[in-house]
Each structure stands twice: as C-alpha cells, then as structure tokens.
Write a protein that holds these residues in place. Structure first.
Motif, PDB file in Angstrom:
ATOM      1  N   ILE A  25      64.151  12.518  32.343  1.00 53.98           N
ATOM      2  CA  ILE A  25      63.890  12.147  31.559  1.00 53.98           C
ATOM      3  C   ILE A  25      64.992  11.441  29.648  1.00 53.98           C
ATOM      4  N   ARG A  26      64.827  12.429  30.032  1.00 51.05           N
ATOM      5  CA  ARG A  26      65.514  12.401  27.807  1.00 51.05           C
ATOM      6  C   ARG A  26      67.432  12.189  28.030  1.00 51.05           C
ATOM      7  N   VAL A  27      67.781  12.887  29.486  1.00 54.13           N
ATOM      8  CA  VAL A  27      69.491  12.091  29.202  1.00 54.13           C
ATOM      9  C   VAL A  27      69.209  10.336  29.682  1.00 54.13           C
ATOM     10  N   ALA A  28      68.057  10.216  30.389  1.00 57.91           N
ATOM     11  CA  ALA A  28      68.310   8.588  30.406  1.00 57.91           C
ATOM     12  C   ALA A  28      67.559   7.709  29.657  1.00 57.91           C
ATOM     13  N   LEU A  29      66.930   8.315  28.151  1.00 60.65           N
ATOM     14  CA  LEU A  29      66.996   7.882  27.391  1.00 60.65           C
ATOM     15  C   LEU A  29      67.811   7.558  26.536  1.00 60.65           C
ATOM     16  N   LEU A  30      68.736   9.143  26.125  1.00 56.44           N
ATOM     17  CA  LEU A  30      69.984   9.178  24.893  1.00 56.44           C
ATOM     18  C   LEU A  30      71.235   7.657  25.358  1.00 56.44           C
ATOM     19  N   THR A  31      71.129   7.684  27.026  1.00 56.44           N
ATOM     20  CA  THR A  31      72.431   7.349  27.146  1.00 56.44           C
ATOM     21  C   THR A  31      71.675   5.329  27.495  1.00 56.44           C
ATOM     22  N   SER A  32      70.340   5.613  27.377  1.00 63.17           N
ATOM     23  CA  SER A  32      70.306   4.132  27.171  1.00 63.17           C
ATOM     24  C   SER A  32      70.786   3.733  25.595  1.00 63.17           C
ATOM     25  N   SER A  45      69.150  -2.770  33.913  1.00 61.06           N
ATOM     26  CA  SER A  45      67.641  -1.875  33.846  1.00 61.06           C
ATOM     27  C   SER A  45      67.992  -0.387  34.364  1.00 61.06           C
ATOM     28  N   ILE A  46      67.039   0.472  34.083  1.00 61.39           N
ATOM     29  CA  ILE A  46      66.845   1.628  34.222  1.00 61.39           C
ATOM     30  C   ILE A  46      66.509   1.832  35.724  1.00 61.39           C
ATOM     31  N   TYR A  47      66.625   2.602  36.716  1.00 58.73           N
ATOM     32  CA  TYR A  47      65.420   3.329  38.151  1.00 58.73           C
ATOM     33  C   TYR A  47      65.664   5.130  37.503  1.00 58.73           C
ATOM     34  N   LEU A  48      64.956   5.645  37.791  1.00 60.10           N
ATOM     35  CA  LEU A  48      65.158   6.527  37.846  1.00 60.10           C
ATOM     36  C   LEU A  48      64.236   7.258  39.287  1.00 60.10           C
ATOM     37  N   GLU A  49      65.725   8.092  40.037  1.00 64.56           N
ATOM     38  CA  GLU A  49      65.118   8.891  41.541  1.00 64.56           C
ATOM     39  C   GLU A  49      64.797   7.738  42.845  1.00 64.56           C
ATOM     40  N   GLU A 209      59.774   8.754  21.990  1.00 64.10           N
ATOM     41  CA  GLU A 209      60.128   9.555  23.154  1.00 64.10           C
ATOM     42  C   GLU A 209      58.405   9.241  23.607  1.00 64.10           C
ATOM     43  N   GLY A 210      57.221   9.310  23.162  1.00 61.63           N
ATOM     44  CA  GLY A 210      56.171   8.628  24.152  1.00 61.63           C
ATOM     45  C   GLY A 210      56.003   7.870  24.624  1.00 61.63           C
ATOM     46  N   TRP A 211      56.799   7.361  23.765  1.00 62.24           N
ATOM     47  CA  TRP A 211      56.195   5.537  24.947  1.00 62.24           C
ATOM     48  C   TRP A 211      57.813   5.622  26.163  1.00 62.24           C
ATOM     49  N   TRP A 212      58.920   6.293  26.414  1.00 67.36           N
ATOM     50  CA  TRP A 212      59.578   6.270  26.625  1.00 67.36           C
ATOM     51  C   TRP A 212      59.081   7.220  28.014  1.00 67.36           C
ATOM     52  N   PHE A 213      58.093   8.168  27.769  1.00 67.29           N
ATOM     53  CA  PHE A 213      58.058   9.490  29.180  1.00 67.29           C
ATOM     54  C   PHE A 213      56.794   8.157  29.735  1.00 67.29           C
ATOM     55  N   THR A 214      55.944   7.705  29.037  1.00 65.62           N
ATOM     56  CA  THR A 214      55.256   7.141  29.850  1.00 65.62           C
ATOM     57  C   THR A 214      55.054   6.161  30.738  1.00 65.62           C
ATOM     58  N   ALA A 215      56.566   5.307  30.215  1.00 63.80           N
ATOM     59  CA  ALA A 215      57.179   4.131  31.035  1.00 63.80           C
ATOM     60  C   ALA A 215      57.779   4.706  31.990  1.00 63.80           C
ATOM     61  N   SER A 216      58.754   5.987  32.152  1.00 60.15           N
ATOM     62  CA  SER A 216      59.249   6.814  32.902  1.00 60.15           C
ATOM     63  C   SER A 216      58.408   7.072  33.581  1.00 60.15           C
ATOM     64  N   LEU A 217      57.112   7.588  33.792  1.00 61.15           N
ATOM     65  CA  LEU A 217      55.705   8.105  34.221  1.00 61.15           C
ATOM     66  C   LEU A 217      55.372   6.706  35.208  1.00 61.15           C
ATOM     67  N   LYS A 218      55.402   5.722  34.722  1.00 62.96           N
ATOM     68  CA  LYS A 218      54.776   4.427  35.518  1.00 62.96           C
ATOM     69  C   LYS A 218      55.772   4.157  36.152  1.00 62.96           C
ATOM     70  N   HIS A 219      57.170   4.350  35.905  1.00 59.24           N
ATOM     71  CA  HIS A 219      58.215   3.855  36.724  1.00 59.24           C
ATOM     72  C   HIS A 219      58.013   4.569  37.812  1.00 59.24           C
ATOM     73  N   LEU A 220      57.861   6.001  38.085  1.00 60.42           N
ATOM     74  CA  LEU A 220      57.967   7.000  39.495  1.00 60.42           C
ATOM     75  C   LEU A 220      56.827   6.806  39.961  1.00 60.42           C
ATOM     76  N   ILE A 221      55.544   7.252  39.536  1.00 60.73           N
ATOM     77  CA  ILE A 221      54.372   6.781  40.208  1.00 60.73           C
ATOM     78  C   ILE A 221      54.255   5.903  40.919  1.00 60.73           C
ATOM     79  N   GLY A 231      65.432  -4.366  27.186  1.00 56.95           N
ATOM     80  CA  GLY A 231      65.105  -5.222  26.204  1.00 56.95           C
ATOM     81  C   GLY A 231      63.509  -4.776  26.329  1.00 56.95           C
ATOM     82  N   ASP A 232      62.443  -4.290  27.162  1.00 51.56           N
ATOM     83  CA  ASP A 232      61.499  -3.801  26.403  1.00 51.56           C
ATOM     84  C   ASP A 232      61.759  -2.381  25.429  1.00 51.56           C
ATOM     85  N   LEU A 233      62.504  -1.200  25.903  1.00 52.15           N
ATOM     86  CA  LEU A 233      62.568  -0.452  25.397  1.00 52.15           C
ATOM     87  C   LEU A 233      63.278  -0.968  23.436  1.00 52.15           C
TER      88      LEU A 233
END
Length: 404
Positions: A25-32, A45-49, A209-221, A231-233
């Motif tokens: 999640i952190r690397v995805a934010l840094l790269t973004s 767009s960013i996709y995880l997993e 980071e708090g927003w990014w973690f929440t967005a990543s969690l919703k994305h994974l769920i 654009g959201d970032l």
C-alpha cells in the motif's frame, strides 16, 4: 503477492503477511505521487492484488505491473536462483499465456535485496542492461538448479521458445536495494515536502496516508474491481492542503468514530443534559459531540495547528455567548421559580446548544466542534443549561476531583 522474510513476527511487530500488505500500500502511494503531473489532466488508475501486487493503468499506454519483495534483512543479494525472481517470472509467464498480461506490458520487480555483479538481476536493471546474457544465465539456471520451490517456474520458462524468452526478458525491469517499509515512509515525506509549509508536513502526511489506507482497504474489500484513481488522490491532496492553509482539518476518523456511551455516563456534561430532561438519543448526540471536539482539539494542539492560547480565547467566546443567552433566559423567567418554568428555560438553553455553530477559526464550520466545546465547558461547570445547574451539580465536580 508481496513477500517478506521468512519466520513468525518481525522487528516491526507485525506478521510477515500484514507487513507485506502495508508495504504494498505504501509503495503504491509513493509511486502514485511520483507519477502525478500537476501540469497534466491525464489520470491513471491503481489496482492492488489483481494481475500483480500493484498495477498502474493509463489510457493509451501499456500496463505497468509491480511485484514487490520486502525483506527485513536487506543485506543479502539476489542470486540467480532466488525465489524472488522465479516466483515473479512464473506469475508473469502464466499471465502472458492466459492473455491477462499483454506482450508490451512492463514487468517490474521491486526488492529490498541488493544484486551481485554479473547476476541475472544485475543485467535487468533500468540502465546498463544485457538481456541476451540474462536469458542465457536464466536458461542455465533453470536447467541446473535443484531449488524445488522454483521448479514450476523453471519448467514454464524452459517451455517458452527462445523468441518468447527474449520477449519476456525485454519487458522486465528489476529495481534492487529499494526502500523498506520505514524508508518508504520517509520517501513519501520527501515527495510531498513542497506541497505544504514545513511545519504542516506531518499533519498533511498523516491525513494523506490515512485517506490512502482507507481507499486501499475499500478497494481490496471490493475485490479490487474499482481502481483507485489518481484524480481522487490529487483532489484529496488539494483538500487537505486547503484545510491546513485556510482553515483547520476536521478529520473523518474522529467524525466517524463510534462512541461508547457507557464510558461517559458519569461525566458532568451528561448529568447536565439529563438535568434538562432530554431523551437518550440527544444525550448520545452530546456524547458524540463531546468526543469529537475533545479529540479534534487535542490533535490540533499536538500538531501545532492551534496554540493553547487559541483554545482559551475560543472558550472565552463560547462562555460569553452562553452568558448572554443564559441571562436573557433568566430575565424572561423573572421571579418564577416553579420547577416547570425552570425546566422550560433549561430546554430552551439546551436547544441553543444543539443549534449553535461558533467556528474556532474561519471556515471551520463543523457544528460538532462548537457543540462539543460547549459540553466540555459544561463538564467543568463553567456553563450550564438549568437555571440551578451549579447548586444541583457542584457536588459532582468535587467528587470528580477526589477520584483524580
């Protein structure tokens, strides 16, 4: 899947799997952050997993697929038979065979391990590449290595034609000696250093980071079906920056916190509300506002966004507004001391509390801060709602002091 070193718990106090996901999640934010171009309207767009640990997609360009390998012991080198390399190769070969990964997609292996001179990895860096030699060494390794973990990958690679092997290797970039999870945090901090004033960097970073973690969690769920959009970032960064520059941030984690009513039953401000005779839902609303104001104000002070003197001046303003409202109601009450009349006055004052909104600073118009701050003052009996609140509740203040 993101990997970490073998074993149980790590020096970071989290399991390897959890640490790997947090690293991802952190690397995805840094790269973004590094990809955002303020001068361009082009989103990505960013996709995880999905096809890989992290995938970046921009309209009209090949996908970029990231395999992330995180190791606590980053001193070791990637060997020619390293599972980091061959597990990634297996995923990419299978993806290309199924058609999920296109021939021109970029395949990137990010690892905290270093590379030895002359190794496969050393020949597939972003610069100074020798793809022909890399293919030769990979063929030899797949034919002679006895590493059982890598056997499926060896077989898949050797089953490719020489042209397919060369095409695959030409798509691969290895990024060794990459930052570990702690260092990535510092890299993110460096990346946003010019976004806000220096003394606001910590506040900006914690909220981003708090927003990014929440967005990543919703994305994974959600099964990684709906991507995180750049654009959201950018919009979130703009919003946080604007709050820090022209107002004070009111944080969602505080606003969305579910308050346990039982923890506040003995607080004086709750007794104040019950003295008025409001129903349980309104008492719960008072507890919610108290929590929000207390936590948000404390965070502002910790982050040096407001000074203690600012809080004191704000409370003085609230006390003055209450004093005018309270004494106006007392004048209307006159000499009438009947309990019913006093109760009516208390209800009127309490309604004023529930509808008040006195910003602590310009543009900080969340009413919970104003209402909650009044309840904080009520908790110290500096203000009250019932005309006889002091005589009826002062004993509680003494009791509370004895328990401290």
């Amino acid at each position: 899947m993101t990997s970490s070193n073998a074993g149980g718990s790590t020096a970071f106090g989290a399991g390897d799997s959890a640490l790997g996901y947090l690293y991802q999640i952190r690397v995805a934010l840094l790269t973004s952050l590094r990809r955002i171009d303020p001068g361009s309207d082009a989103d990505f767009s960013i996709y995880l997993e999905t096809l890989d640990d992290v995938v970046f997609e921009s309209i009209g360009t090949p996908l970029e697929l990231f395999q992330l390998k995180h190791h606590i012991n980053s001193q070791a080198n990637l060997t020619d038979a390293s599972p980091d390399i061959w597990k990634s190769l297996r995923i990419w070969i299978e993806g290309r065979a199924s058609g999920d990964i296109a021939p021109d997609d970029r395949l990137i292996l990010i690892t905290t391990h270093a590379v030895a001179e002359g190794s496969i990895a050393s020949r597939l860096l972003a610069v100074s590449r020798d793809e022909v030699c890399a293919v030769t060494v990979m063929q030899a390794t797949a034919q002679t290595s006895t590493n059982a973990i890598n056997k499926p990958a060896y077989e898949l690679f050797l089953a490719l034609s020489k042209q397919e092997q060369a095409a695959l290797v030409s798509s691969i970039v290895i990024a060794p000696s990459s930052s570990n999870i702690e260092q990535v945090g510092q890299d993110i901090r460096h990346e946003i250093r010019l976004t806000v004033k220096r003394d606001h960097i910590d506040s900006f970073l914690s909220r981003l980071e708090g927003w990014w973690f929440t967005a990543s969690l919703k994305h994974l769920i959600g099964g990684s079906k709906v991507p995180i959009n750049s654009g959201d970032l950018q919009a979130q960064m703009d919003d946080i920056r604007e709050q820090l520059v022209s107002a004070l941030p009111v944080d969602n984690d505080i606003l969305e916190h579910m308050v346990d009513m039982t923890s506040y039953e003995n607080e004086i401000f709750v007794h104040q509300a019950r003295l008025v005779g409001v129903n349980d839902r309104r008492v719960l609303a008072a507890v919610r506002d108290y929590y929000r104001a207390f936590e948000q104000r404390s965070r502002w002070v910790r982050e040096n966004l407001v000074m203690v003197g600012d809080i004191e001046r704000y409370e003085l303003t609230l006390c003055e507004e209450w004093d005018l409202t309270f004494n106006r109601a007392l004048d209307d009450l006159g000499q009438e001391e009947a309990e019913a009349a006093q109760g009516q006055m208390a209800k009127m004052i309490y309604q004023w509390v529930e509808t008040s909104c006195y910003p602590i600073q310009k543009n900080v118009d969340n009413p919970s801060i104003s209402r909650g701050s009044l309840h904080m003052l009520a908790n110290d009996l500096r203000v009250g709602w019932h005309p006889q609140f002091m005589s009826r509740l002062q004993h509680l203040l003494g009791s509370r002091m004895q328990t401290l």
